[in-house]
Design an enzyme around this catalytic site. Structure first.
Site, PDB file in Angstrom:
ATOM      1  N   THR A   1      10.682  -7.654 -12.095  1.00  0.00           N
ATOM      2  CA  THR A   1      10.060  -8.974 -12.169  1.00  0.00           C
ATOM      3  C   THR A   1       8.973  -9.071 -11.111  1.00  0.00           C
ATOM      4  O   THR A   1       9.183  -8.732  -9.952  1.00  0.00           O
ATOM      5  CB  THR A   1      11.124 -10.068 -11.947  1.00  0.00           C
ATOM      6  OG1 THR A   1      12.128  -9.895 -12.948  1.00  0.00           O
ATOM      7  CG2 THR A   1      10.516 -11.460 -12.048  1.00  0.00           C
TER       8      THR A   1
ATOM      9  N   ALA B   1      -2.970  -6.111  -0.107  1.00  0.00           N
ATOM     10  CA  ALA B   1      -3.572  -7.447  -0.001  1.00  0.00           C
ATOM     11  C   ALA B   1      -3.653  -7.948   1.439  1.00  0.00           C
ATOM     12  O   ALA B   1      -4.602  -8.632   1.804  1.00  0.00           O
ATOM     13  CB  ALA B   1      -2.771  -8.446  -0.847  1.00  0.00           C
ATOM     14  N   HIS B   2      -2.662  -7.605   2.266  1.00  0.00           N
ATOM     15  CA  HIS B   2      -2.647  -8.184   3.622  1.00  0.00           C
ATOM     16  C   HIS B   2      -3.718  -7.588   4.524  1.00  0.00           C
ATOM     17  O   HIS B   2      -3.880  -8.017   5.669  1.00  0.00           O
ATOM     18  CB  HIS B   2      -1.259  -8.063   4.262  1.00  0.00           C
ATOM     19  CG  HIS B   2      -0.887  -6.668   4.684  1.00  0.00           C
ATOM     20  ND1 HIS B   2      -0.735  -6.318   5.999  1.00  0.00           N
ATOM     21  CD2 HIS B   2      -0.640  -5.551   3.967  1.00  0.00           C
ATOM     22  CE1 HIS B   2      -0.407  -5.041   6.077  1.00  0.00           C
ATOM     23  NE2 HIS B   2      -0.335  -4.549   4.857  1.00  0.00           N
TER      24      HIS B   2
ATOM     25  N   CYS C   1       4.359   7.451  23.830  1.00  0.00           N
ATOM     26  CA  CYS C   1       5.312   6.511  24.436  1.00  0.00           C
ATOM     27  C   CYS C   1       5.390   5.203  23.657  1.00  0.00           C
ATOM     28  O   CYS C   1       6.398   4.506  23.733  1.00  0.00           O
ATOM     29  CB  CYS C   1       4.908   6.190  25.861  1.00  0.00           C
ATOM     30  SG  CYS C   1       4.838   7.614  26.928  1.00  0.00           S
TER      31      CYS C   1
ATOM     32  N   GLY D   1       0.817  -1.208   0.000  1.00  0.00           N
ATOM     33  CA  GLY D   1       0.000   0.000   0.000  1.00  0.00           C
ATOM     34  C   GLY D   1       0.853   1.262   0.000  1.00  0.00           C
ATOM     35  O   GLY D   1       0.522   2.246  -0.672  1.00  0.00           O
TER      36      GLY D   1
END
Ligand code: FES
Lengths: 399, 123
Positions: free
Chosen positions: A237, A200-201, A324, A71
């Protein structure tokens, strides 16, 4: 100890079916898609099939999908690629204060390269107002980038209205839809955007695969030069297994979208309803226009990293936007942009749910989290109040 | 990310609380992230006989407070003033570099508590 993963905005586990779809491309189908013999054409076909599936998820044409590594690359590509392509027409771009670092830091890079950037303010729920967009537009404006949904506070932006304003002046609109794609309906035609970033994740696909939707006919300058991959717009590639996985994940997300939303929303609402009953716990972001599995609070008088550690000791994994808990020791710019006072922002906590979470998981969270809060408040010198500092009532929403 | 010692003092902090009859109180804010540490001490014959803390801050800030209040008990004021942030961090088995400033907070709040005690004596 059982593990409770409530950090799906960080990343999602890979769906087993996605892994299965990817496996052959790690093994026997290892070919380079550019090769003219059989290995090549198999890999090439697999990529094109994935492209169709990703396109179907966001209602675009396959040729409008450019695969990227993630992304962040898609966001960099959109901002820099359009700014460079359009710099002869104007050197002003508009982004919102809700954006991810990959947008904000790209904008800063462009500022150093001579562009002028307007950072749009947001209201206390994190909404960008279409009116603010209208006011920010100048004759020089070439690009507006506003996120579709915030991974930090869950707010879904009124993107259609923003696009409408931009289109009155024929300005290109990009949206970072990394947090929304695969989680709520994302339709590029309906939204009217010209560019849109995906990872995608975020919908049970693999890491290492993302995409930028670029509307047909739009000129964009590449980030990566080299061969003719991705029609010459993104050389190198291809990561074939990851792209195949992204395609599979997109296909599943499209088929299961409604079911996933219907599953996550009640879990989300149960957490919000229960925890906002706690004293001095404030929901951040909007109650309604919110990502289906997203819960975020500011817990007054205690600090986020301390919460994360005590929760982790109970097997609960979550996130915080506190100063923090960040490597740079800076509070989340999104929370500050929403007007959350620094002291309250220290109490930021984010639980993001996924399809692996069950109703029992939520029971456990609701049992353990209040105990963590009271434990830390016992240690806090502010448990009776901030004294002269700003409190939570003024700036966040109780419900 | 944290040593066992840090986690021990964070999850089971010693000396949490306020002190009704404190002889000195020091409050120190952290300029880096806005956190706050409050240390109260009880002094008898120039020696710190009891110390308590309240902390609004991260895990290491809480561990530091717990450790500092442990370390000062039984020390003379001069010995207590000599406790450096490094000494606190070492006693905790080390802190990650970006968390060293939380250790400052402990040493500084202690210093302020001792100063507060001294200024009360002058009155
Ligand atoms: S108190 Fe903020 S990082 Fe330790």
């Amino acid at each position: 100890m059982k593990k409770y993963y409530f950090d799906h905005v960080a990343t999602n586990p890979l769906h087993p079916d996605v892994l299965e779809a990817m496996m052959p491309y790690f093994k026997e189908e290892f070919g380079n898609p550019l090769s003219i013999y059989e290995y090549g054409s198999k890999a090439k076909n697999a990529i094109e099939e994935a492209r169709e599936k990703v396109a179907a998820l966001i209602n675009s044409k396959p040729a409008e999908i450019i695969f990227t590594a993630n992304g962040a690359e898609a966001n960099n590509f959109a901002l820099r690629g359009i700014a460079l392509a359009k710099q002869n027409e104007g050197k002003h771009i508009i982004v919102s204060r809700m954006e991810h670092h990959s947008i904000l830091n790209s904008a800063r890079f462009l500022e150093k390269s001579g562009f002028v950037v307007t950072y749009l303010p947001v209201d206390k729920k994190g909404f960008v107002s279409p009116d603010a967009v209208r006011k920010a537009i100048t004759k020089e404006t070439v690009l507006i980038s506003v996120t579709h949904g915030s991974s930090e506070v869950g707010t879904i932006e009124p993107l259609k209205e923003i696009v409408k304003v931009a289109k009155e002046k024929k300005i290109i609109v990009h949206t970072d839809a990394v947090a929304t794609t695969g989680n709520i309906p994302v339709d590029v035609k309906d939204l009217g955007v010209d560019l849109l970033s995906i990872a995608a994740h975020q919908f049970y696909g693999p890491k290492g695969a993302g995409a930028l939707y670029v509307k047909q006919g739009m000129r964009i300058v590449p980030l990566i030069y080299g061969g003719i991959q991705e029609s010459g717009r993104r050389a190198g590639t291809e990561n074939v297994p990851a792209i195949v996985g992204m395609g599979k994940a997109a296909e599943m997300a499209k088929a299961e979208l409604q079911m996933r939303m219907d599953y996550l929303k009640p879990l989300r609402d149960r957490i919000i309803n229960t925890l906002t009953e706690e004293k001095n716990v404030f929901l951040t972001g909007d109650r309604e226009n919110r990502l289906p599995g997203h819960v975020s609070f500011c817990v007054e008088f205690i600090e986020g990293e301390a919460m994360l550690l005590l929760l982790a000791a109970k097997g609960i994994f979550s996130a915080s936007g506190s100063a923090c808990s960040s490597k740079a020791l800076k509070a989340s710019p999104v929370l500050l942009a929403m007007g959350v006072p620094a002291g309250l922002a220290q109490g930021s906590i984010v639980f993001s749910l996924g399809m692996g979470n069950t109703s029992e998981d939520i029971d456990y969270l609701l049992k353990e989290f209040p105990a963590v809060i009271s434990r830390l408040r016992e240690i806090s010198p502010f448990a009776q109040g901030w004294g002269d500092k700003d409190g939570g009532e003024s700036c966040t929403v109780k419900k | 990310m944290y040593s066992e010692k840090v986690m021990d003092h964070f999850t089971n902090p010693r000396n949490v609380g306020d002190m009704e009859d404190a002889d000195g109180v020091g409050i120190e804010g952290n300029p880096t992230c806005g956190d706050t540490m409050k240390i109260s001490i009880k002094v008898v014959d120039n020696r710190i006989v009891d110390a308590k803390f309240k902390t609004f801050g991260c895990g290491s800030a809480i561990a530091v407070s717990s450790m500092v209040t442990e370390m000062v008990k039984g020390k003379t004021l001069e010995e207590a003033l000599a406790i450096s942030k490094e000494a606190v961090a070492d006693a905790l088995g080390g802190l990650p570099p970006q968390k060293m400033h939380c250790s400052n907070l402990g040493a500084d709040a202690l210093k302020k508590a001792i100063e507060d005690y001294k200024s009360r004596q002058k009155k």
